[in-house]
Write a protein that holds these residues in place. Structure first.
Motif, PDB file in Angstrom:
ATOM      1  N   LEU A  45       0.930   4.729   1.704  1.00 46.01           N
ATOM      2  CA  LEU A  45       0.338   5.503   2.799  1.00 46.01           C
ATOM      3  C   LEU A  45       0.821   6.939   2.676  1.00 46.01           C
ATOM      4  CD1 LEU A  45      -1.215   5.583   5.564  1.00 46.01           C
ATOM      5  CD2 LEU A  45       0.983   5.072   6.657  1.00 46.01           C
TER       6      LEU A  45
ATOM      7  N   VAL B 153       4.798  -1.052   3.074  1.00 46.74           N
ATOM      8  CA  VAL B 153       4.264   0.315   3.059  1.00 46.74           C
ATOM      9  C   VAL B 153       5.213   1.244   2.309  1.00 46.74           C
ATOM     10  CG1 VAL B 153       3.500   2.265   4.474  1.00 46.74           C
ATOM     11  CG2 VAL B 153       3.121  -0.079   5.284  1.00 46.74           C
TER      12      VAL B 153
ATOM     13  N   THR C 269      -4.813   6.026   1.983  1.00 44.45           N
ATOM     14  CA  THR C 269      -4.171   4.820   1.455  1.00 44.45           C
ATOM     15  C   THR C 269      -4.420   4.648  -0.032  1.00 44.45           C
ATOM     16  OG1 THR C 269      -6.136   3.491   1.928  1.00 44.45           O
ATOM     17  CG2 THR C 269      -4.435   3.575   3.641  1.00 44.45           C
TER      18      THR C 269
ATOM     19  N   VAL D  58       0.844  -1.199   0.000  1.00 38.47           N
ATOM     20  CA  VAL D  58       0.000   0.000   0.000  1.00 38.47           C
ATOM     21  C   VAL D  58       0.879   1.249   0.000  1.00 38.47           C
ATOM     22  CG1 VAL D  58      -0.136   0.165   2.535  1.00 38.47           C
ATOM     23  CG2 VAL D  58      -2.025   1.044   1.145  1.00 38.47           C
TER      24      VAL D  58
END
Length: 304
Positions: free
Chosen positions: A18, A71, A298, A16
């Motif tokens: 962020l 992340v 996100t 993802v």
């Protein structure tokens, strides 16, 4: 290369983007507000400060790391808000769609270019200029793609109208095998309690068959009833006007049974636990003052 894969909102998350609140810049001027909730807090002198927002985002980052999610963060732009990565792009299946966002925010896409460079260039698309679409309005549900839009003839007068019907048609053309369903959302430039900025401000699926919904976020009752019929009324958690204002539908799923939620969403979090979810509660109320929350922060790249 990044092998993108996003087919729904709730499968096990693996990678993802962020957002970031570091070097967020000064409180915007009144005329710089993109939405009525930010405007409300600018006028009241309660607009969030950088330190609090950085701490909230790090709490979110810690939960993602706990579940072994990769992340990525945007490269820093000095004195610039880079929290809401959901606006700037989104993934459908194995395709990365660059959003056509408000022109002032184009630099946010440049800040994640190093990630886009790791994707097969044939799988990166950018809609033509007249097509308006943002990731907060695009919601995947296996065979379905739900898209929030605004069908009013005064679309161009609303800075809060972010996805147009050309955007809906663009996704229909790009994914002919999907069932694309648009939802006409209620918009307001001045009252945040009556403004569904994006679809995820008034609806979001959780788990395999459940969802969070705000009935009055839809201009047409038929759109609301479509979701009631699809999910079943008993599977939907109905939020109030104030809960919508506080962004209760803007939680984020790490897995089928794991939801990251704001710690003050007591009624929602209790319902989630009663329905077998693990609820990872974090502080996010300061960021919520900008009319965005966990899903907005996100940009999922890979789910199982």
């Amino acid at each position: 290369m990044l092998e993108l894969n996003i087919k729904n909102e709730t499968s096990r998350l693996r990678a993802v983007v962020l957002g970031s609140a570091v070097n967020n810049g000064p409180t915007p001027k009144v005329e710089e507000a993109y939405d009525p909730k930010s405007l409300e807090h600018i006028l009241a002198g309660t607009y969030p400060v950088e330190e609090d927002m950085v701490n909230e985002m790090e709490a979110f980052n810690s939960v993602l790391k706990k579940y072994d999610v990769t992340v990525y963060r945007p490269e820093m732009i000095e004195n610039y808000n880079q929290i809401f990565t959901r606006d700037i792009g989104f993934v459908i299946d194995d395709t990365f769609v660059k959003s056509n966002i408000l022109p002032d925010r184009e630099r946010e896409l440049d800040a994640i270019q190093y990630i886009i460079d790791q994707i097969n260039p044939k799988k990166v698309v950018r809609p033509p200029e007249e097509v308006h679409i943002e990731g907060g309005d695009v919601m995947l549900w296996n065979d379905y793609i739900f898209i929030g839009t605004y069908k009013g003839s005064d679309y161009k007068d609303y800075i809060t109208a972010r996805t147009n019907m050309l955007g809906v048609q663009y996704i229909k053309d790009l994914f002919p095998n999907k069932i694309v369903k648009e939802f006409d959302l209620v918009k307001s430039k001045i009252e945040a309690r009556d403004n569904a900025l994006h679809l995820d401000c008034c609806f979001q699926p959780v788990g395999n068959d459940k969802g969070i919904i705000y009935k009055n976020g839809f201009r047409e009752e038929a759109d609301y009833l479509f979701l009631v019929n699809l999910f079943g009324k008993e599977n939907l958690f109905h939020i109030t006007r104030d809960e919508m204002y506080n962004m209760n539908s803007n939680v984020f799923s790490i897995d089928i049974n794991v939801v990251v939620s704001e710690r003050n969403f007591t009624r929602l979090n209790n319902w989630l636990r009663e329905n077998g979810f693990v609820v990872e509660e974090i502080p996010y109320a300061e960021i919520a003052k900008q009319e965005g929350l966990l899903r907005c922060s996100t940009l999922p790249l890979i789910r199982e």
